[in-house]
Design a protein around this motif. Structure first.
Motif, PDB file in Angstrom:
ATOM      1  N   SER A   1       0.831  -1.208   0.000  1.00  0.00           N
ATOM      2  CA  SER A   1       0.000   0.000   0.000  1.00  0.00           C
ATOM      3  C   SER A   1       0.863   1.255   0.000  1.00  0.00           C
ATOM      4  CB  SER A   1      -0.916   0.008   1.224  1.00  0.00           C
ATOM      5  OG  SER A   1      -1.794  -1.098   1.223  1.00  0.00           O
ATOM      6  N   ALA A   2       1.935   1.236   0.804  1.00  0.00           N
ATOM      7  CA  ALA A   2       2.851   2.376   0.831  1.00  0.00           C
ATOM      8  C   ALA A   2       3.571   2.519  -0.496  1.00  0.00           C
ATOM      9  CB  ALA A   2       3.854   2.217   1.972  1.00  0.00           C
ATOM     10  N   GLY A   3       4.030   1.380  -1.049  1.00  0.00           N
ATOM     11  CA  GLY A   3       4.768   1.417  -2.307  1.00  0.00           C
ATOM     12  C   GLY A   3       3.939   1.950  -3.464  1.00  0.00           C
ATOM     13  N   ILE A   4       2.693   1.526  -3.546  1.00  0.00           N
ATOM     14  CA  ILE A   4       1.818   2.012  -4.623  1.00  0.00           C
ATOM     15  C   ILE A   4       1.659   3.528  -4.529  1.00  0.00           C
ATOM     16  CG2 ILE A   4      -0.547   1.995  -5.516  1.00  0.00           C
ATOM     17  CD1 ILE A   4      -0.706  -0.947  -4.470  1.00  0.00           C
ATOM     18  N   GLN A   5       1.409   4.021  -3.325  1.00  0.00           N
ATOM     19  CA  GLN A   5       1.211   5.464  -3.164  1.00  0.00           C
ATOM     20  C   GLN A   5       2.482   6.247  -3.495  1.00  0.00           C
ATOM     21  OE1 GLN A   5      -1.492   6.845   0.134  1.00  0.00           O
ATOM     22  NE2 GLN A   5      -1.083   4.783   0.884  1.00  0.00           N
ATOM     23  N   LEU A   6       3.635   5.709  -3.106  1.00  0.00           N
ATOM     24  CA  LEU A   6       4.897   6.376  -3.437  1.00  0.00           C
ATOM     25  C   LEU A   6       5.132   6.380  -4.946  1.00  0.00           C
ATOM     26  CD1 LEU A   6       7.281   5.091  -0.616  1.00  0.00           C
ATOM     27  CD2 LEU A   6       6.416   7.416  -0.917  1.00  0.00           C
ATOM     28  N   CYS A   7       4.825   5.279  -5.598  1.00  0.00           N
ATOM     29  CA  CYS A   7       4.990   5.220  -7.055  1.00  0.00           C
ATOM     30  C   CYS A   7       4.120   6.274  -7.736  1.00  0.00           C
ATOM     31  CB  CYS A   7       4.652   3.824  -7.570  1.00  0.00           C
ATOM     32  SG  CYS A   7       5.914   2.576  -7.236  1.00  0.00           S
TER      33      CYS A   7
ATOM     34  N   CYS B   1      -6.007  -1.830  -4.599  1.00  0.00           N
ATOM     35  CA  CYS B   1      -4.720  -1.330  -5.091  1.00  0.00           C
ATOM     36  C   CYS B   1      -4.909  -0.300  -6.199  1.00  0.00           C
ATOM     37  CB  CYS B   1      -3.848  -2.483  -5.582  1.00  0.00           C
ATOM     38  SG  CYS B   1      -3.257  -3.574  -4.269  1.00  0.00           S
ATOM     39  N   GLU B   2      -5.860  -0.536  -7.063  1.00  0.00           N
ATOM     40  CA  GLU B   2      -6.132   0.433  -8.136  1.00  0.00           C
ATOM     41  C   GLU B   2      -6.651   1.745  -7.559  1.00  0.00           C
ATOM     42  OE1 GLU B   2      -7.079  -2.698 -11.802  1.00  0.00           O
ATOM     43  OE2 GLU B   2      -8.728  -1.905 -10.582  1.00  0.00           O
ATOM     44  N   SER B   3      -7.387   1.669  -6.445  1.00  0.00           N
ATOM     45  CA  SER B   3      -7.877   2.899  -5.815  1.00  0.00           C
ATOM     46  C   SER B   3      -6.731   3.721  -5.224  1.00  0.00           C
ATOM     47  CB  SER B   3      -8.886   2.569  -4.710  1.00  0.00           C
ATOM     48  OG  SER B   3      -8.250   2.049  -3.545  1.00  0.00           O
ATOM     49  N   LEU B   4      -5.612   3.057  -4.916  1.00  0.00           N
ATOM     50  CA  LEU B   4      -4.436   3.756  -4.395  1.00  0.00           C
ATOM     51  C   LEU B   4      -3.563   4.326  -5.508  1.00  0.00           C
ATOM     52  CD1 LEU B   4      -3.224   1.398  -1.516  1.00  0.00           C
ATOM     53  CD2 LEU B   4      -4.722   3.384  -1.369  1.00  0.00           C
ATOM     54  N   GLY B   5      -3.772   3.839  -6.733  1.00  0.00           N
ATOM     55  CA  GLY B   5      -2.974   4.358  -7.840  1.00  0.00           C
ATOM     56  C   GLY B   5      -2.325   3.326  -8.718  1.00  0.00           C
ATOM     57  N   ALA B   6      -2.498   2.026  -8.413  1.00  0.00           N
ATOM     58  CA  ALA B   6      -1.927   0.997  -9.289  1.00  0.00           C
ATOM     59  C   ALA B   6      -2.612   1.027 -10.652  1.00  0.00           C
ATOM     60  CB  ALA B   6      -2.082  -0.384  -8.658  1.00  0.00           C
TER      61      ALA B   6
END
Length: 320
Positions: free
Chosen positions: A149-155, A175-180
């Motif tokens: 979750s942290a990695g997706i948001q940082l990306c 995950c897609e809601s976080l930005g994946a």
């Protein structure tokens, strides 16, 4: 003070002597501690703390500073969170002042408690060891985990398109809601990751089970960072592919890094990552908090592998 011990696969609150606060350290009255898979391993007797570190559970916490050692720049009363090598699930903890971060503006202590370990891990392995450049593509296995979750948001924040592997369609949507950009459900079709390949950086907490696929889908000059062994420790690899692609295969742990390294890492987080919380570009993914008396339920919830994001244990609810 009370501290949580892992005992033969169970957890127990036990009375322990309070640690002394020496030069360059601070004492934190703990409000909440984050739960991590490392705590499950330590509870089972499979992941002992480094030499000299408290054998109480807990790799991150948040609370209020109650004592400041000589040379430390914090002050009594500061609301902080901290990266720890152990001991966070206790009434209080003493930690190197360099490993402490302010609670981001607008966040509760419970939310702050679940930030240090996962953001330190994601930043270390994606941006320091993985040397991500803007625009490079990333694959994160176990994308709905705390680190994922942290990695997706940082990306998303730093301009890196990101794909994931997860355990369910609901987790993929999370995950897609976080930005994946997208990804696959591991029980359905891992091979479909080839459709999104090649990946410049792969962040893999699974290990052996995904090793052959990872080698196939990592890009030329890619960085393949292994941070866990949930899928086993022994794999057979075609090393000709590793050489031909000039792949960097990196094994990485954080807990046993020295204090100076962790201090520099925390400094990078404070400068590059922490301001993004105040801007609303990063969010703590706290799924649920548990009272201290419900610690067994908290650990069973973590062990179920059904958590999207993080769990927190509330140690001193009077501070919240």
């Amino acid at each position: 003070m009370k501290a949580l011990q892992g005992v033969e696969g169970n957890v127990e609150w036990r009375e322990r002597p309070a640690p002394t606060c020496d030069v360059g350290q601070v004492r934190i009255r703990v409000a909440a501690a984050g739960l991590n898979r490392a705590d499950l391993l330590q509870r089972a007797g499979l992941y002992p703390p480094p030499p000299g570190v408290s054998d109480a559970l807990g790799l991150e916490c948040a609370g209020v500073i109650s004592e400041v050692g000589a040379g430390a720049s914090w002050k009594v009363g500061d609301r902080v969170c901290a990266l720890l090598a152990g001991g966070g699930m206790a009434d209080e903890v003493v930690v190197d002042a360099r490993h402490v971060l302010p609670v981001p503006e607008g966040l509760s202590l419970a939310e702050a408690a679940v930030l240090p370990e996962v953001y330190a891990t994601a930043w270390l392995n994606l941006f320091k060891l993985g040397a991500l450049k803007p625009g490079e593509k990333v694959l994160i296995h176990a994308g709905a985990s705390g680190v994922g979750s942290a990695g997706i948001q940082l990306c998303k924040a730093f301009g890196n398109p990101c794909w994931v592997s997860v355990g369910s369609t609901e987790r993929l949507a999370y995950c897609e809601s976080l930005g994946a950009q997208g990804g696959v459900v591991r029980t359905q079709d891992m091979e479909s990751l080839r459709d999104f390949a090649p990946f410049d950086v792969i962040l893999d907490p699974v290990g052996a089970r995904y090793a052959a696929l990872d080698l196939d889908i990592v890009a030329r000059d890619g960085r393949w960072v292994v941070i866990g062994l949930m899928g086993g420790r022994e794999a057979t690899l075609d090393l000709a592919k590793l050489l031909g692609k000039r792949v960097q295969l990196i094994g990485s742990t954080l807990r046993n890094r020295d204090d100076l390294f962790k201090g520099e890492l925390i400094g990078e987080l404070c400068q590059n990552v922490w301001p993004l919380f105040a801007e609303g570009r990063l969010q703590p993914r706290l799924e649920r908090s548990f009272a201290a008396k419900d610690v067994e339920e908290a650990f069973e919830s973590l062990a179920s592998n059904q958590v999207a994001g993080k769990l927190a244990l509330l140690i001193d609810e009077s501070l919240h």
